[in-house]
Design a protein around this motif. Structure first.
Motif, PDB file in Angstrom:
ATOM      1  N   SER A  76       0.830  -1.210   0.000  1.00 46.05           N
ATOM      2  CA  SER A  76       0.000   0.000   0.000  1.00 46.05           C
ATOM      3  C   SER A  76       0.866   1.262   0.000  1.00 46.05           C
ATOM      4  N   ALA A  77       2.030   1.206   0.680  1.00 44.18           N
ATOM      5  CA  ALA A  77       2.962   2.338   0.631  1.00 44.18           C
ATOM      6  C   ALA A  77       3.529   2.516  -0.774  1.00 44.18           C
ATOM      7  N   TRP A  78       3.782   1.405  -1.457  1.00 39.53           N
ATOM      8  CA  TRP A  78       4.238   1.486  -2.854  1.00 39.53           C
ATOM      9  C   TRP A  78       3.187   2.149  -3.739  1.00 39.53           C
ATOM     10  N   LEU A  79       1.923   1.802  -3.529  1.00 42.05           N
ATOM     11  CA  LEU A  79       0.864   2.423  -4.317  1.00 42.05           C
ATOM     12  C   LEU A  79       0.780   3.918  -4.030  1.00 42.05           C
ATOM     13  N   GLY A  80       0.933   4.295  -2.750  1.00 45.17           N
ATOM     14  CA  GLY A  80       0.954   5.716  -2.422  1.00 45.17           C
ATOM     15  C   GLY A  80       2.140   6.429  -3.051  1.00 45.17           C
ATOM     16  N   ALA A  81       3.297   5.760  -3.095  1.00 39.98           N
ATOM     17  CA  ALA A  81       4.471   6.349  -3.734  1.00 39.98           C
ATOM     18  C   ALA A  81       4.249   6.541  -5.231  1.00 39.98           C
ATOM     19  N   GLN A  82       3.492   5.636  -5.855  1.00 36.50           N
ATOM     20  CA  GLN A  82       3.182   5.793  -7.272  1.00 36.50           C
ATOM     21  C   GLN A  82       2.356   7.060  -7.510  1.00 36.50           C
ATOM     22  N   PHE A  83       1.410   7.340  -6.604  1.00 39.55           N
ATOM     23  CA  PHE A  83       0.618   8.564  -6.735  1.00 39.55           C
ATOM     24  C   PHE A  83       1.497   9.801  -6.559  1.00 39.55           C
ATOM     25  N   ILE A  84       2.447   9.739  -5.628  1.00 41.16           N
ATOM     26  CA  ILE A  84       3.360  10.872  -5.429  1.00 41.16           C
ATOM     27  C   ILE A  84       4.206  11.098  -6.677  1.00 41.16           C
ATOM     28  N   LEU A  85       4.757  10.024  -7.234  1.00 42.88           N
ATOM     29  CA  LEU A  85       5.565  10.146  -8.442  1.00 42.88           C
ATOM     30  C   LEU A  85       4.733  10.691  -9.600  1.00 42.88           C
ATOM     31  N   ALA A  86       3.493  10.236  -9.709  1.00 43.15           N
ATOM     32  CA  ALA A  86       2.633  10.733 -10.777  1.00 43.15           C
ATOM     33  C   ALA A  86       2.409  12.235 -10.642  1.00 43.15           C
ATOM     34  N   GLY A  87       2.177  12.706  -9.410  1.00 43.71           N
ATOM     35  CA  GLY A  87       1.993  14.139  -9.197  1.00 43.71           C
ATOM     36  C   GLY A  87       3.249  14.938  -9.507  1.00 43.71           C
ATOM     37  N   VAL A  88       4.404  14.414  -9.105  1.00 40.43           N
ATOM     38  CA  VAL A  88       5.671  15.122  -9.357  1.00 40.43           C
ATOM     39  C   VAL A  88       5.947  15.219 -10.852  1.00 40.43           C
ATOM     40  N   MET A  89       5.792  14.105 -11.581  1.00 41.43           N
ATOM     41  CA  MET A  89       6.061  14.115 -13.008  1.00 41.43           C
ATOM     42  C   MET A  89       5.066  14.983 -13.761  1.00 41.43           C
ATOM     43  N   ALA A  90       3.808  14.963 -13.343  1.00 42.43           N
ATOM     44  CA  ALA A  90       2.818  15.827 -13.994  1.00 42.43           C
ATOM     45  C   ALA A  90       3.166  17.298 -13.781  1.00 42.43           C
TER      46      ALA A  90
END
Length: 339
Positions: A200-214
C-alpha cells in the motif's frame, strides 16, 4: 526409494503445471498486489463499527470496495474526458502540418550538419521504404490490436479477481493461517501484515511520483510554450505507473505536439523529456521508494532490471512491490534464525 521417486516426480509435475499456467498465475499475483494496495483505502471507506452479525459486516465491506472502485473509475473517466478531445484536435492540426514540419526538421539537421542529404518530402520517404516493410507494418498493427484486446481482458480479470480477494480477504487469510505450523504462525502473520503495509505504501508512492512528473511536465512545457501542455501532464501522470514505457509515451506525445509548432521546439522538448526521464529513473523513483516503501535505491534499480528482463513490462511494474515483499520475508526468516 519409492517415496523419494514419487516426491521428485510430484515436484516435477507441480513445476510443469505452474509453468504451463504461468500466465494465469501472473494474473492472480497481480490481482493480489492490487487487493493489497487498495486494502487500506477500503478500511478507511469501511469505517468498521460494531455490527450485529457477519452478514452486515460483509455487506458493509462490499459497499466500501465498490465505493473505492467507483472513485477510481470516475477519476479515470474524468482524465479521459480531459485528454481525448484535445488530443484529437491536436492530431488533426498535426496531420495538416506534418509535411511542413517534416521538412523543417530536415532543414534544421542539415543546417547543423547532422544530415548530409537534401530534404525529401514525406511522400518520397514513404515511397522509398522497402516493399516488404509495408506488409510487416500491417502484421505489426494487427499484433498491436490483438495485444490491446488481450490487455483489456486481463485488466477486467484483475479488477474482478481483486474485488473478490478484497471481499473474502480476511476469511482467506484466516484459512491459510490455520494451515501454517503453529511454531511459525506468528512470523507468518507479521510478514503478511508488513507486506500489505509495504504494498500500500508502494501504491501511495506511485501517486506521489505521478503528481511530481505531472508538475514537471506541465511547468516545463508551459514555459516552453507548448500547446495543450496539461494534456501531456495528465499522460505523464498516468504513464508514471508504467515503468520505462509510460515516460517514453509522454515524451513522444509532447514531441508530437511540439512538432505542430516548429521542428526546433520539438527537439528542445525531446531533450527536456530525456533529462526528465533520467531524473525520474535515477533519482526520484529510488529515493521516493526508499522513503515510502523502505527499499534501498540499489534494490529498486536491481529489481526493475530483473523484473523487466524476466517478465517485460509487467515484471517492471511488479518489481518494486515484489522486492518489498521479499525483503519482509527475509527479515522474518533472519529474525527467526537469530532467535
Amino acid at each position: 526409494m519409492v517415496r523419494t521417486v514419487l516426491t521428485v516426480a510430484g515436484v516435477v509435475i507441480l513445476v510443469g503445471v505452474m509453468w504451463a499456467a504461468r500466465a494465469a498465475l501472473m494474473l492472480i499475483y497481480v490481482s493480489a498486489i492490487v487487493a493489497m494496495g487498495f486494502s487500506p483505502m477500503v478500511r478507511v471507506a469501511e469505517r468498521p463499527r460494531r455490527a450485529s452479525g457477519e452478514k452486515r459486516v460483509r455487506v458493509r465491506r462490499t459497499l466500501a470496495i465498490l465505493a473505492v472502485y467507483l472513485g477510481i473509475i470516475t477519476a479515470l473517466v474524468l482524465v479521459g474526458l480531459a485528454v481525448v478531445q484535445p488530443l484529437v484536435d491536436q492530431a488533426s492540426q498535426l496531420w495538416d502540418r506534418l509535411p511542413k514540419a517534416f521538412r523543417d526538421i530536415q532543414v534544421f539537421l542539415i543546417r547543423h550538419r547532422a544530415m548530409a542529404n537534401r530534404p525529401v518530402s514525406l511522400e518520397e520517404a514513404v515511397q522509398n521504404t522497402p516493399a516488404g516493410s509495408r506488409g510487416n507494418a500491417v502484421g505489426t498493427l494487427l499484433g498491436a490490436v490483438w495485444s490491446v484486446v488481450g490487455g483489456v481482458f486481463g485488466l477486467v480479470t484483475i479488477l474482478i479477481l481483486s474485488f473478490y480477494l478484497l471481499v473474502e480477504g480476511q476469511s482467506l487469510f484466516d484459512s491459510v493461517t490455520r494451515l501454517v505450523p503453529e511454531g511459525t504462525r506468528a512470523h507468518f502473520v507479521t510478514a503478511a501484515r508488513a507486506s500489505v503495509t509495504k504494498v500500500s505504501a508502494w501504491l501511495g508512492a506511485q501517486f506521489i511520483l505521478a503528481g511530481v512528473m505531472a508538475t514537471f511536465a506541465a511547468v516545463g512545457l508551459g514555459l516552453l510554450g507548448v500547446p495543450y501542455f496539461y494534456v501531456v501532464a495528465l499522460i505523464a501522470a498516468v504513464g508514471e505507473t508504467i515503468p520505462i514505457v509510460g515516460p517514453i509515451a509522454a515524451g513522444v506525445t509532447a514531441v508530437a505536439i511540439a512538432v505542430s509548432v516548429s521542428g526546433k521546439l520539438a527537439l528542445i522538448v525531446g531533450a527536456y523529456f530525456f533529462a526528465l526521464h533520467q531524473l525520474e529513473a535515477n533519482v526520484l523513483v529510488p529515493k521516493i521508494m526508499e522513503r515510502r516503501v523502505g527499499v534501498s535505491p540499489v534494490t529498486v534499480v536491481i529489481a526493475l532490471l530483473i523484473g523487466g528482463e524476466l517478465w517485460g513490462l509487467v515484471g517492471a511494474i511488479l518489481a518494486i512491490p515484489t522486492a518489498a515483499i521479499l525483503s519482509v520475508i527475509v527479515e522474518e526468516l533472519t529474525a527467526d534464525a537469530a532467535l
